[in-house]
Enzyme design. Structure first.
Site, short mmCIF file in Angstrom:
data_model
loop_
_atom_site.label_atom_id
_atom_site.label_comp_id
_atom_site.label_asym_id
_atom_site.label_seq_id
_atom_site.Cartn_x
_atom_site.Cartn_y
_atom_site.Cartn_z
CE LYS A 121 -3.24 -4.97 10.44
NZ LYS A 121 -3.00 -5.31 8.94
CD GLU A 178 4.16 -7.09 8.40
OE1 GLU A 178 3.12 -6.94 7.53
OE2 GLU A 178 4.07 -7.54 9.32
CE LYS A 320 -7.92 -3.24 7.67
NZ LYS A 320 -6.73 -3.83 7.02
CB CYS A 414 4.60 17.24 -30.05
SG CYS A 414 4.82 18.09 -28.27
#
Length: 693
Positions: A121, A178, A320, A414
């Site tokens: 998906k 898609e 899912k 630094c």
């Protein structure tokens, strides 16, 4: 119409379509990019000379830059319906779908398992591609399922979408799929945005969807979108259409449309569960985002029997996975110094499980992006992690703060070495100016110093450098020249022979050129060409180190940013100390008279100034790099391909197509002796290894 031009145009269209498919879809190119560009340019020229040859399926008609007043509505011949989502992310979600299918089909417990096609998906934007007689005529979004928007102008710019199908395509074929953006393309896009100080994009899905729906297609090339097909819409005249969904996908792939290889035909609930688990385990390794998998009854006849309920097919479901975004508390913001000196603000988080792992740190990229997102210590934030992409903060959860929290500021020094932190004008990046002195940059500095185009210390690779630095054997570049074979041989995976070879390479590297040495120092913005220009202009190391920004800008192609970078590097006392320590260790080169390098040529101009040469084949005594260095030292340019602008081709044994093209264009072809003749005595001297000019 010119028959010869017509035949050649058709041949070129077929060739370009074939090679585009190999490149974009199969990821297996057969020709180099330059050759594709040459074929493309030939077709462009043919179509310009004969406009009647332009066809809608021509690769030159991938419209870039078209601007529309608005997106026209498109009524779908067959609705683009959504599918039901199964939010139970466990195995029972797949089992429940199989049970519903069997119940609807009236299958008993003793009936054989149902065959399914299991797919990914994709997290992108659904698109319908309409092909008529094999040619792409329209691309549209899903919209409300019945009416979408015409986005043909943008979809035509996606390299993976064919403008013409391969083989015997049906009269009408709608392919649905898609449009998505790969993670690496998304990261590259955002990195370009950060470099420009522009707004970054939230996630690949929104970026792809926004790009497709733009009225102006000019920005499509930068977005690098991709496409996967997953089904069909309206079909007319497809007499050989397969009777299964998996067979249909195979047929679509045969037409030249990309179909994801991560799909499987499985049997029953057990097959669905196994697919869901397998993809879940591999999810982070995929080059694109997915938010689940899709199960479809494979047999088209069974799909028709099952039919639809409201707007969803009974024969398909989306299963899912857990979300890859979570909320957590931002505990603190710290600064990390990278291998190249870049300072990156890093969020220290209350540990949260996201994207399959527990995350406690996330990048904030740079100060300006941090400010745009408006996050401060103590905020509730959204964390995103996908694949192997470094976790990042998407934004904060809007809520009033309990008390005042000051804005984060970059440190002036630094945190590793104490050197000044600088930001170039127009840049969004803060950097440590420590360079060779900074421990955070030590490994990168050594690897660059040892590189083939720098000091060329063969055998000093990444794993060995890790051992040397992590074991505190080497704490700076000068320490390299104190290594002995006995100490090296004691290291893991370093035998006596390898150790002796490396010591010999280190000794050999002490004799170099000023240009190579300047490049090896790893000064920001100083590449090989700039290093050569500095060496030619100044001739002496001390003059380079003492030059101010204005004086440095007198060097060809050195602008304000590069000049400031060089001046800033040598303004650091410790960088000058490293140079002196390297000289004390025996590193040496010949020095010249500065700007008089050009004057060494009788006319005041370098012998190959303004001339372009191409190297091909194997020369008797010169390596490709050595020949290139000689040509560039003499003011010439070495090109990678032959064109009408090429002044000469230097050909050795086993010369290939470049030699053939040179002869066809009537370009001068020389051997190594001829090259030396062009260079004069200076070329022979430099090749002999006496040092830099």
């Amino acid at each position: 119409m010119n028959p010869c031009a017509d035949a050649r145009a058709a041949e070129l269209r077929a060739l370009l379509q074939h090679h585009a498919h190999r490149y974009y879809v199969l990821d297996a190119p057969e020709i180099p990019d330059a050759e594709y560009d040459r074929l493309f340019a030939e077709l462009q020229a043919l179509e310009a000379a004969h406009p009647e040859l332009r066809a809608p399926d021509s690769p030159t008609q991938r419209v870039i830059g078209q601007v529309l007043d608005g997106l026209a509505p498109v009524r779908h011949a067959l609705p683009m319906l959504s599918i039901r989502t199964e939010t139970d992310t466990t195995a029972s979600g797949a089992q429940a779908f199989d049970m519903r299918v069997r119940r609807e089909l009236g299958l008993g417990d003793d009936a054989p398992p149902v065959a399914y096609c299991a797919e990914l998906k994709f997290d992108g934007l659904a698109i319908n591609l309409r092909f008529e007689d094999g040619v792409l005529v329209q691309a549209s979004t899903r919209g409300d399922g019945h009416t979408g928007e015409d986005v043909t102008h943008n979809v035509r710019a996606i390299g993976q979408v064919p403008l013409r199908l391969f083989g015997d395509a049906p009269p009408v074929l709608e392919i649905r799929g898609e449009v998505y953006m790969r993670r690496d393309d998304f990261e590259r896009l955002n990195e370009r945005q950060r470099e420009k100080g522009a707004r970054t994009f939230i996630n690949p899905r929104n970026t792809a969807a926004g790009a497709i729906r733009q009225l102006d297609s000019a920005g499509m090339a930068d977005k690098r979108l991709s496409f996967f097909a997953y089904g069909v819409g309206e079909v007319r005249g497809w007499t050989t259409q397969p009777g299964t969904h998996s067979g249909t996908l195979d047929a679509i792939a045969a037409f030249g449309v990309p179909v994801c290889a991560e799909r499987a035909r499985v049997q029953g609930a057990a097959g669905l569960v196994a697919f869901h688990e397998r993809i879940g385990a591999a999810r982070d390794a995929l080059p694109f985002d997915i938010d689940g998998v899709v199960y479809k009854v494979d047999a088209i006849e069974l799909q028709q029997r099952l039919g639809f309920v409201t707007r969803e097919p009974r024969w398909a479901v989306a299963h899912k996975y857990p979300a890859q975004e979570q909320t957590t508390r931002l505990e603190a913001i710290e600064v990390q110094v990278g291998r190249t000196g870049k300072l990156t603000p890093v969020a220290r988080l209350a540990p949260v499980f996201v994207g399959g792992t527990t995350v406690s740190n996330a990048t904030l990229h740079n100060l300006f992006e941090l400010r745009r997102k408006g996050v401060r210590a103590g905020d509730e934030v959204i964390v995103r992690r996908a694949g192997d992409v470094i976790p990042e903060i998407v934004g904060r959860i809007p809520a009033p703060r309990a008390h005042y929290v000051p804005n984060f500021r970059m440190p002036p020094a630094c945190p590793v070495c104490g050197s000044a932190v600088l930001r170039e004008r127009g840049s969004v990046e803060h950097r440590c100016s420590g360079g060779l002195f900074c421990a955070a940059q030590r490994k990168q500095a050594i690897l660059h110093f040892a590189g083939r185009r720098a000091m060329d210390i063969e055998g000093l690779g990444e794993k060995l450098v890790d051992q040397l630095v992590d074991g505190a054997v080497v704490q700076g570049l000068p320490d390299l020249y104190e290594l002995d074979a006995q100490r090296l041989a004691a290291l893991e995976r370093m035998g006596e022979k390898s150790a002796a070879n490396l010591v010999a390479m280190l000794a050999r590297s002490k004799s170099t050129t000023l240009a190579r040495f300047l490049y090896a120092l790893g000064i920001r913005h100083v590449g090989e060409a700039t290093a050569r220009d500095l060496a030619r202009h100044f001739g002496r190391m001390q003059l380079v180190m003492d030059a101010g920004a204005e004086e440095l800008q007198q060097v060809p192609d050195v602008g304000p940013v590069v000049a400031q970078s060089i001046a800033g590097f040598f303004a650091q006392r410790h960088n000058r100390d490293v140079v002196q320590q390297l000289v004390d260790a025996g590193v040496h080169w010949e020095e010249g008279d500065g700007a008089g390098a050009a004057a060494a040529a009788p006319s005041g101009v370098l012998p190959l100034s303004g001339r372009t040469l191409v190297l091909t084949g194997t020369l008797p005594t010169l390596t490709r790099d050595a020949a290139k260095a000689l040509i560039e030292a003499a003011g010439g340019k070495v090109a990678g391909s032959v064109s009408k602008k090429t002044d000469a081709v230097i050909a050795g044994a086993d010369a290939g197509s470049k030699l053939d093209k040179a002869r066809a264009l009537g370009i001068t072809v020389l051997d190594e002796e001829g090259l030396r003749g062009l260079l004069g005595d200076g070329g022979a001297t430099a090749q002999a290894g006496t040092g830099p000019a």
